[in-house]
Design a protein around this motif. Structure first.
Motif, short mmCIF file in Angstrom:
data_model
loop_
_atom_site.label_atom_id
_atom_site.label_comp_id
_atom_site.label_asym_id
_atom_site.label_seq_id
_atom_site.Cartn_x
_atom_site.Cartn_y
_atom_site.Cartn_z
N ALA A 83 0.87 -1.18 0.00
CA ALA A 83 0.00 0.00 0.00
C ALA A 83 0.91 1.23 0.00
O ALA A 83 1.66 1.45 0.95
N CYS A 84 0.86 1.99 -1.07
CA CYS A 84 1.73 3.16 -1.22
C CYS A 84 1.03 4.41 -0.71
O CYS A 84 -0.20 4.52 -0.76
N ASP A 85 1.83 5.37 -0.24
CA ASP A 85 1.29 6.61 0.31
C ASP A 85 1.13 7.71 -0.72
O ASP A 85 0.29 8.60 -0.56
N THR A 86 1.97 7.69 -1.77
CA THR A 86 1.94 8.78 -2.75
C THR A 86 2.04 8.21 -4.16
O THR A 86 2.49 7.08 -4.37
N GLU A 87 1.66 9.02 -5.11
CA GLU A 87 1.78 8.63 -6.52
C GLU A 87 3.24 8.48 -6.91
O GLU A 87 3.60 7.58 -7.68
N GLU A 88 4.10 9.34 -6.37
CA GLU A 88 5.53 9.24 -6.65
C GLU A 88 6.09 7.90 -6.17
O GLU A 88 6.90 7.27 -6.85
#
Length: 132
Positions: A83-88
């Motif tokens: 689960a990623c926090d940012t688009e980057e």
């Protein structure tokens, strides 16, 4: 003692250390905890990973270089879900993990998340990346 489960990755052809080092380089909260190598006279290639433990984002993993050939390898039916926090972050992880591997689902919106992608890395390990 409390029971605990840990994902265990068995590599062939001596890729355990390379994979572990690569994975640890991708996550900020990651480290190699322990690495035991085959010693001279043991039933595995000297210097390869007999057993290692590493963490990624607080989750513990184990890995080894198999000292026996097997007719199987990794399959996408089991994958590491991030689960990623940012688009980057999702873009960076997807690009790094897909390099030399293969896309199973390109980064995109599939209706269940803002952005999702699924890849097999160059070692054959499957990763699902999600930006909720």
């Amino acid at each position: 003692m409390t029971q605990k489960t840990t994902t265990f990755l068995m590599f062939q052809n001596g890729h355990a250390e390379e994979a572990m080092t690569f994975y640890v380089s991708l996550f900020g909260d990651a480290k190699v905890v322990h690495a035991e190598r085959y010693a001279p006279g043991e039933p595995g290639p000297e210097g390869r990973i007999k057993h290692a433990t590493f963490t990624l984002a607080g989750q513990e993993y184990m890995c080894m270089d198999s000292n026996q050939p097997h007719a199987f390898t990794f399959t996408p039916s089991i994958s590491i879900y991030v689960a990623c926090d940012t688009e980057e972050e999702i873009d960076r992880l997807y690009a790094a993990l897909a390099e030399g591997g293969g896309q199973l689902m390109p980064l995109g919106s599939y209706g269940f998340s803002t952005k999702f992608g699924w890849v097999n890395d160059r070692f054959g390990v499957s990763w699902q990346l999600n930006l909720p």
